[in-house]
Design a protein around this motif. Structure first.
Motif, mmCIF file in Angstrom:
data_model
loop_
_atom_site.group_PDB
_atom_site.id
_atom_site.type_symbol
_atom_site.label_atom_id
_atom_site.label_comp_id
_atom_site.label_asym_id
_atom_site.label_seq_id
_atom_site.Cartn_x
_atom_site.Cartn_y
_atom_site.Cartn_z
ATOM 1 N N ARG A 53 28.644 -9.024 13.306
ATOM 2 C CA ARG A 53 29.129 -8.793 14.660
ATOM 3 C C ARG A 53 30.151 -7.666 14.635
ATOM 4 O O ARG A 53 30.969 -7.567 13.721
ATOM 5 C CB ARG A 53 29.761 -10.057 15.234
ATOM 6 C CG ARG A 53 28.766 -11.172 15.510
ATOM 7 C CD ARG A 53 29.440 -12.314 16.253
ATOM 8 N NE ARG A 53 28.517 -13.421 16.422
ATOM 9 C CZ ARG A 53 27.667 -13.558 17.438
ATOM 10 N NH1 ARG A 53 27.655 -12.634 18.379
ATOM 11 N NH2 ARG A 53 26.863 -14.590 17.516
ATOM 12 N N ARG A 54 30.107 -6.834 15.650
ATOM 13 C CA ARG A 54 31.021 -5.695 15.708
ATOM 14 C C ARG A 54 32.475 -6.153 15.626
ATOM 15 O O ARG A 54 33.300 -5.516 14.978
ATOM 16 C CB ARG A 54 30.780 -4.909 16.991
ATOM 17 C CG ARG A 54 31.669 -3.691 17.150
ATOM 18 C CD ARG A 54 31.370 -2.964 18.438
ATOM 19 N NE ARG A 54 30.032 -2.419 18.447
ATOM 20 C CZ ARG A 54 29.716 -1.232 17.930
ATOM 21 N NH1 ARG A 54 30.653 -0.491 17.352
ATOM 22 N NH2 ARG A 54 28.482 -0.779 17.998
ATOM 23 N N SER A 55 32.786 -7.249 16.273
ATOM 24 C CA SER A 55 34.171 -7.726 16.273
ATOM 25 C C SER A 55 34.623 -8.201 14.904
ATOM 26 O O SER A 55 35.826 -8.278 14.621
ATOM 27 C CB SER A 55 34.330 -8.869 17.282
ATOM 28 O OG SER A 55 33.452 -9.939 16.960
ATOM 29 N N LEU A 56 33.671 -8.522 14.021
ATOM 30 C CA LEU A 56 34.022 -9.024 12.687
ATOM 31 C C LEU A 56 34.167 -7.896 11.677
ATOM 32 O O LEU A 56 34.817 -8.076 10.633
ATOM 33 C CB LEU A 56 32.948 -10.013 12.220
ATOM 34 C CG LEU A 56 33.155 -10.739 10.900
ATOM 35 C CD1 LEU A 56 34.406 -11.610 10.935
ATOM 36 C CD2 LEU A 56 31.928 -11.590 10.557
ATOM 37 N N ARG A 57 33.603 -6.730 11.956
ATOM 38 C CA ARG A 57 33.567 -5.654 10.959
ATOM 39 C C ARG A 57 34.962 -5.238 10.499
ATOM 40 O O ARG A 57 35.171 -4.947 9.324
ATOM 41 C CB ARG A 57 32.823 -4.449 11.517
ATOM 42 C CG ARG A 57 32.834 -3.253 10.568
ATOM 43 C CD ARG A 57 31.815 -2.209 10.918
ATOM 44 N NE ARG A 57 32.024 -1.626 12.229
ATOM 45 C CZ ARG A 57 31.327 -0.587 12.683
ATOM 46 N NH1 ARG A 57 30.371 -0.050 11.938
ATOM 47 N NH2 ARG A 57 31.561 -0.090 13.871
ATOM 48 N N LYS A 58 35.936 -5.223 11.405
ATOM 49 C CA LYS A 58 37.278 -4.779 11.024
ATOM 50 C C LYS A 58 37.955 -5.752 10.069
ATOM 51 O O LYS A 58 38.966 -5.413 9.443
ATOM 52 C CB LYS A 58 38.139 -4.591 12.270
ATOM 53 C CG LYS A 58 38.376 -5.867 13.073
ATOM 54 C CD LYS A 58 39.155 -5.577 14.338
ATOM 55 C CE LYS A 58 39.364 -6.826 15.181
ATOM 56 N NZ LYS A 58 40.083 -6.549 16.436
ATOM 57 N N HIS A 59 37.416 -6.965 9.957
ATOM 58 C CA HIS A 59 37.997 -7.960 9.052
ATOM 59 C C HIS A 59 37.266 -8.012 7.713
ATOM 60 O O HIS A 59 37.546 -8.892 6.904
ATOM 61 C CB HIS A 59 37.979 -9.339 9.702
ATOM 62 C CG HIS A 59 38.746 -9.417 10.984
ATOM 63 N ND1 HIS A 59 40.116 -9.268 11.033
ATOM 64 C CD2 HIS A 59 38.335 -9.604 12.264
ATOM 65 C CE1 HIS A 59 40.518 -9.376 12.292
ATOM 66 N NE2 HIS A 59 39.468 -9.571 13.058
ATOM 67 N N ILE A 60 36.334 -7.094 7.485
ATOM 68 C CA ILE A 60 35.596 -7.034 6.217
ATOM 69 C C ILE A 60 36.087 -5.826 5.437
ATOM 70 O O ILE A 60 36.039 -4.699 5.915
ATOM 71 C CB ILE A 60 34.084 -6.941 6.473
ATOM 72 C CG1 ILE A 60 33.598 -8.200 7.180
ATOM 73 C CG2 ILE A 60 33.334 -6.745 5.159
ATOM 74 C CD1 ILE A 60 32.125 -8.192 7.506
ATOM 75 N N ILE A 65 35.825 -11.114 3.375
ATOM 76 C CA ILE A 65 35.800 -11.434 4.799
ATOM 77 C C ILE A 65 37.112 -12.144 5.106
ATOM 78 O O ILE A 65 37.338 -13.253 4.638
ATOM 79 C CB ILE A 65 34.590 -12.305 5.161
ATOM 80 C CG1 ILE A 65 33.295 -11.626 4.700
ATOM 81 C CG2 ILE A 65 34.558 -12.581 6.662
ATOM 82 C CD1 ILE A 65 32.046 -12.458 4.948
ATOM 83 N N HIS A 66 37.982 -11.471 5.856
ATOM 84 C CA HIS A 66 39.370 -11.888 5.998
ATOM 85 C C HIS A 66 39.969 -11.960 4.588
ATOM 86 O O HIS A 66 40.030 -10.955 3.915
ATOM 87 C CB HIS A 66 39.472 -13.205 6.764
ATOM 88 C CG HIS A 66 39.218 -13.058 8.238
ATOM 89 N ND1 HIS A 66 40.144 -12.544 9.106
ATOM 90 C CD2 HIS A 66 38.121 -13.342 8.980
ATOM 91 C CE1 HIS A 66 39.640 -12.526 10.335
ATOM 92 N NE2 HIS A 66 38.409 -12.987 10.279
ATOM 93 N N GLN A 67 40.369 -13.130 4.111
ATOM 94 C CA GLN A 67 41.009 -13.241 2.785
ATOM 95 C C GLN A 67 40.080 -13.849 1.739
ATOM 96 O O GLN A 67 40.512 -14.128 0.622
ATOM 97 C CB GLN A 67 42.273 -14.107 2.878
ATOM 98 C CG GLN A 67 43.191 -13.772 4.039
ATOM 99 C CD GLN A 67 43.677 -12.342 4.012
ATOM 100 O OE1 GLN A 67 43.518 -11.609 4.982
ATOM 101 N NE2 GLN A 67 44.243 -11.935 2.903
#
Length: 563
Positions: free
Chosen positions: A318-325, A353-355
């Motif tokens: 998901r586009r919203s998740l990319r910044k957390h990868i 992915i996040h931490q």
């Protein structure tokens, strides 16, 4: 002939490096004096030979072969017409340079102007930032869940039609947050594709099919739930026409609200909807929903695509998740022809992915149903585990192996067969006796004996064997088939390793393009989300606390205030 001479030359370097105190002359190499960088390559080979004499073992033999290959590419070789017939790309493929080094290149969708790249926001590597104190983790780390859909399919070298429907395979009735899609034999495994330059023509077609499938059904946001969204009591929904923008705002939230109630969509004085998470997104209240959907960016973006001969791995999020990868790395290992060519082997992806560190491995192992072929597959797995390495993105940090990750998913055509006769296997299939068939499955036997995949988990198989079918047919091959009959088998498998990952479903698709059937596994995986704002507040003095501190210092003592 060239492959025989290359293998012979590399083996000679290893033998001579093990017995000689100085670096010998490489066989039939003519190194031009004007190549300034050849000295560095020779020095690297010399260092490798010294390590071999000190007991470096098998890994250092691989290193010597790689260094020798680099000398060939950098400096040239006196092989007559070989440089004209085999360019550097082909030589790199033959000698498998860079495979297993953790430095493999890959392709991905570009970020738009409004999407910030968080990779450089934190210069310290994640493993150094993650504190192991249970108190700190309890206070400042939240555990969230992501839905991950994993699919594997050996497409038998068939070129896909552009209108191929893969919605069932990707389980689009309940969309996930991450899609890990692996292919085998994306090109025919003939001599030209194995030993020649990479044929990447099918890649763009498959990527377009995946992109359209993941993004075409998201104009109606009521169809699905985004598992990566944090719970919120503030879902502003002024009209049906704003549903798509509402989801964009929900998905783009920073997941760092610490439970505070904050409006995710707000209105300005002109009553126009504003998306707080996308500065480049504009609302057009005078236009209809169809026009807004056309202007909307795709919901899913390509995080990584990588091909090695016939193996292809593509990961979409998901586009919203990319910044957390972050810390995205790729490693390839060839275990095919000569033990190094990529007609068999693996593509592995490491990411945080996040931490939480994740690893995805897509493989194609040795084929065959003769006695001893299962041992070759066990050996392929050992080689992949041994030679896969992910070099650190930052200067500080150690390389990671597959088992250094907390959540691991392994997918592909593992090629394990069923130890039954052709007739007995078909008898059990006609009765749909999957348990009786599975008792003779080679992979189950190897897992039980601990010969491979020790500690890994696979879901219950409750579907027919996925191999071998007639192309474009629902029938298994028989005696009249040109390729000869094969005992049906569950060649296509998906396994997981690590805590915090739960299997929701394990099934096969019914696409008939190939002689294999695709397989899908859906997981719910835990990820640790660092609550930066809460920690930032805990480390920030209020004005009253500063004044209290100054007064206490003037009086000669300081008694800290407990919040």
């Amino acid at each position: 002939m060239l492959g025989w001479r290359l293998g012979r030359g590399a083996a000679a370097v290893v033998r001579m490096a093990s017995s000689s105190s100085s670096l010998p002359s490489l066989p039939r190499l003519s190194i031009p004096a004007h190549r300034a960088h050849h000295e560095a390559a020779m020095a690297a080979s010399l260092g490798a030979s010294r390590t071999l004499r000190n007991g470096g073992g098998r890994q250092m033999q691989d290193l010597v072969m790689q260094r020798w290959a680099e000398v060939v590419l950098c400096c040239g070789a006196d092989w007559g017409c070989v440089p004209q017939l085999w360019n550097r790309v082909v030589l790199r493929k033959w000698l498998n340079i860079g495979a297993g080094s953790g430095d493999s290149d890959f392709s991905a969708d570009e970020r738009s102007d409004g999407e910030a790249d968080r990779e450089g926001a934190n210069d310290v590597p994640h493993r150094l930032r993650r504190h192991r104190s249970e108190i700190l983790r309890a206070q400042y780390v939240d555990v969230r869940e992501l839905r991950i859909c994993v699919g594997t399919w050996n497409v038998g070298g068939r070129f896909p039609p552009s209108d191929l429907d893969i919605e069932e395979w990707l389980d689009m009735e309940d969309p996930a947050d991450i899609y890990v899609i692996g292919f085998q034999e994306i090109v025919p495994l003939n001599a030209g594709n194995i030993f020649g330059a990479e044929d990447n023509r099918p890649v763009s077609v498959w990527e377009q099919i995946i992109r359209e499938t993941l993004n075409k059904n998201f104009s109606d946001k009521s169809r699905f739930k985004c598992h990566s969204d944090p719970p919120s009591v503030s879902r502003f929904n002024p009209s049906d026409a704003a549903l798509s923008m509402e989801h964009e705002s929900l998905s783009g939230s920073d997941n760092d609200s610490d439970g505070e109630l904050q409006p995710l969509i707000e209105q300005d004085h002109n009553c126009r909807l504003q998306d707080k998470t996308d500065e480049n997104f504009e609302a057009f209240p005078e236009e209809g929903l169809d026009q807004r959907v056309k202007r909307k960016r795709p919901e899913f973006v390509r995080m990584i695509s990588k091909q090695m001969v016939g193996i292809f791995l593509s990961i979409w999020v998901r586009r919203s998740l990319r910044k957390h990868i972050q810390n995205l790395r790729v490693s390839t290992v060839g275990v095919g022809a000569m033990g190094y060519i990529g007609n068999k082997g693996s593509i592995s992806v490491s990411m945080f992915i996040h931490q939480t560190p994740f690893c995805f491995v897509c493989c194609h192992l040795a084929a065959g149903e003769k006695d001893g072929d299962d041992l070759k597959r066990n050996s392929n797995i050992e080689e992949i585990l041994r030679r896969t390495v992910f070099n650190p993105v930052h200067t500080v940090g150690m390389p990671m192996r597959i088992h250094d990750h907390e959540r691991i998913i392994w997918l592909g055509d593992l090629n394990y067969r069923i130890d039954l006769s052709y007739e007995r296997a078909h008898e059990l299939i006609s009765k749909q006796d999957w348990d009786g068939l599975f008792k003779r499955d080679q992979l189950k036997r190897e897992l039980r004996k601990g010969c491979t995949f020790d500690g890994w988990f696979e879901g219950v198989i409750s579907f027919p064997p996925t191999y071998k079918y007639e192309f474009d047919s629902g029938s298994y091959v028989n005696d009249e088939s040109k390729s000869g009959r094969r005992t049906p088998a569950w060649c296509d498998r998906i396994l997981s390793y690590g805590k915090g990952i739960r299997l929701l479903s394990y099934k096969r698709g019914e696409l008939t393009l190939s002689d294999h059937r695709p397989v899908t596994a859906v997981y719910l995986a835990e990820v640790e989300v660092f609550r930066r704002r809460k920690l930032r507040r805990a480390l920030t003095f209020t004005d009253a606390e500063v004044e209290h501190y100054l007064l206490s210092e003037d009086n000669g003592f300081f008694e800290p205030k407990i919040r």
